[in-house]
Design a protein around this motif. Structure first.
Motif, PDB file in Angstrom:
ATOM      1  N   GLY A  78       0.821  -1.200   0.100  1.00  0.00           N
ATOM      2  CA  GLY A  78      -0.205  -0.052   0.008  1.00  0.00           C
ATOM      3  C   GLY A  78       1.014   1.226  -0.057  1.00  0.00           C
ATOM      4  N   ARG A  79       1.949   1.259   0.999  1.00  0.00           N
ATOM      5  CA  ARG A  79       2.791   2.296   0.901  1.00  0.00           C
ATOM      6  C   ARG A  79       3.536   2.512  -0.443  1.00  0.00           C
ATOM      7  N   ILE A  80       4.023   1.510  -1.111  1.00  0.00           N
ATOM      8  CA  ILE A  80       4.441   1.586  -2.543  1.00  0.00           C
ATOM      9  C   ILE A  80       3.575   2.175  -3.634  1.00  0.00           C
ATOM     10  N   ASN A  81       2.204   1.752  -3.472  1.00  0.00           N
ATOM     11  CA  ASN A  81       1.361   2.430  -4.294  1.00  0.00           C
ATOM     12  C   ASN A  81       1.036   3.876  -4.168  1.00  0.00           C
ATOM     13  N   GLU A  82       1.182   4.300  -2.791  1.00  0.00           N
ATOM     14  CA  GLU A  82       0.946   5.847  -2.436  1.00  0.00           C
ATOM     15  C   GLU A  82       2.174   6.491  -2.921  1.00  0.00           C
ATOM     16  N   MET A  83       3.343   5.900  -2.896  1.00  0.00           N
ATOM     17  CA  MET A  83       4.367   6.719  -3.183  1.00  0.00           C
ATOM     18  C   MET A  83       4.858   6.745  -4.706  1.00  0.00           C
ATOM     19  N   ALA A  84       4.178   5.796  -5.314  1.00  0.00           N
ATOM     20  CA  ALA A  84       4.476   5.530  -6.771  1.00  0.00           C
ATOM     21  C   ALA A  84       4.370   6.949  -7.536  1.00  0.00           C
ATOM     22  N   ILE A  85       5.027   7.258  -8.457  1.00  0.00           N
ATOM     23  CA  ILE A  85       4.984   8.440  -9.313  1.00  0.00           C
ATOM     24  C   ILE A  85       4.333   8.159 -10.382  1.00  0.00           C
ATOM     25  N   PRO A  86       3.404   9.274 -11.103  1.00  0.00           N
ATOM     26  CA  PRO A  86       3.111   9.169 -12.486  1.00  0.00           C
ATOM     27  C   PRO A  86       4.308   8.601 -13.367  1.00  0.00           C
ATOM     28  N   SER A  87       3.783   7.529 -14.297  1.00  0.00           N
ATOM     29  CA  SER A  87       4.999   7.274 -15.256  1.00  0.00           C
ATOM     30  C   SER A  87       5.326   8.340 -16.211  1.00  0.00           C
ATOM     31  N   GLU A  88       4.346   9.019 -16.396  1.00  0.00           N
ATOM     32  CA  GLU A  88       4.804  10.422 -17.328  1.00  0.00           C
ATOM     33  C   GLU A  88       6.079  11.002 -16.773  1.00  0.00           C
ATOM     34  N   TRP A  89       6.247  11.348 -15.512  1.00  0.00           N
ATOM     35  CA  TRP A  89       7.437  11.977 -14.907  1.00  0.00           C
ATOM     36  C   TRP A  89       8.782  11.230 -15.702  1.00  0.00           C
ATOM     37  N   VAL A  90       8.606   9.883 -15.664  1.00  0.00           N
ATOM     38  CA  VAL A  90       9.943   9.302 -16.391  1.00  0.00           C
ATOM     39  C   VAL A  90      10.063   9.739 -17.725  1.00  0.00           C
TER      40      VAL A  90
END
Length: 158
Positions: A78-90
C-alpha cells in the motif's frame, strides 16, 4: 532485493563507463533512475504477492511469521502504491535529458518526489555499517527477514 540492487549497480557502472568512453565524440550519456512508477507491474504487485504466498508451503509461511508477515507485506505494498510517481514523470525526464543542448545537467537523473530524491542522495554519504543496520531494521519491520530461518531445515527433511 539482491538481484534488483545488483542490476541497478551494474547498469550505473555501465553508463558511467560508456559516458566517459563516448565523451571524446561529444556524445552525452545520462542514466534516468526512477523510483516506483505507476505501471502495470506496480498495479499487479499485491495480487502477485498474494498468489505466491498462497502457494508457499506452510513451513515457509511460518518461517516469515505467518499472518503478521502477510499484514506487514500488504501494508508495504500500500505504501509503495501511495508513493509511486506518475509514469509520465519518467518520460518527461528522459525527453528533457535528450533535448538539452549540452546533455543532462547530471549524469544520474533521479526521478521521483523531492523527498525520495533527497533520501537517495543522502544514502551515498552514509557508511556501509549504518546502511546495513538500517536496512535490516526496515526489513525486520516489514517482515521480510525470516523470524526463524531454521524452519527450512524441517522442510528439507520432509
Amino acid at each position: 532485493m539482491t538481484a534488483y540492487s545488483g542490476s541497478r549497480h551494474a547498469a550505473e557502472a555501465f553508463y558511467d563507463g560508456i559516458r566517459v568512453e563516448l565523451a571524446p565524440w561529444e556524445i552525452d550519456v545520462s542514466m534516468i533512475e526512477p523510483g516506483f512508477a505507476k505501471t502495470p507491474i506496480i498495479g499487479k504487485l499485491a495480487a502477485s504477492f498474494e498468489e505466491a504466498w498462497n502457494r508457499a508451503d506452510e513451513t515457509v509461511r511460518q518461517m516469515y511469521g505467518g499472518s503478521k508477515f502477510l499484514e506487514a507485506a500488504r501494508k508495504e505494498q500500500g505504501r509503495i502504491n501511495e508513493m509511486a510517481i506518475p509514469s509520465e514523470w519518467v518520460t518527461l525526464q528522459t525527453v528533457d535529458a535528450i533535448q538539452k543542448v549540452n546533455g543532462a545537467e547530471k549524469a544520474r537523473a533521479l526521478v521521483g518526489k523531492w523527498h525520495s530524491r533527497l533520501f537517495m542522495r543522502l544514502l551515498d554519504f552514509l557508511p556501509d555499517w549504518f546502511l546495513d543496520w538500517a536496512y535490516k531494521g526496515v526489513m525486520k519491520t516489514m517482515g521480510t527477514i525470516p523470524n526463524n530461518p531454521f524452519l527450512l531445515n524441517d522442510l528439507k527433511q520432509d
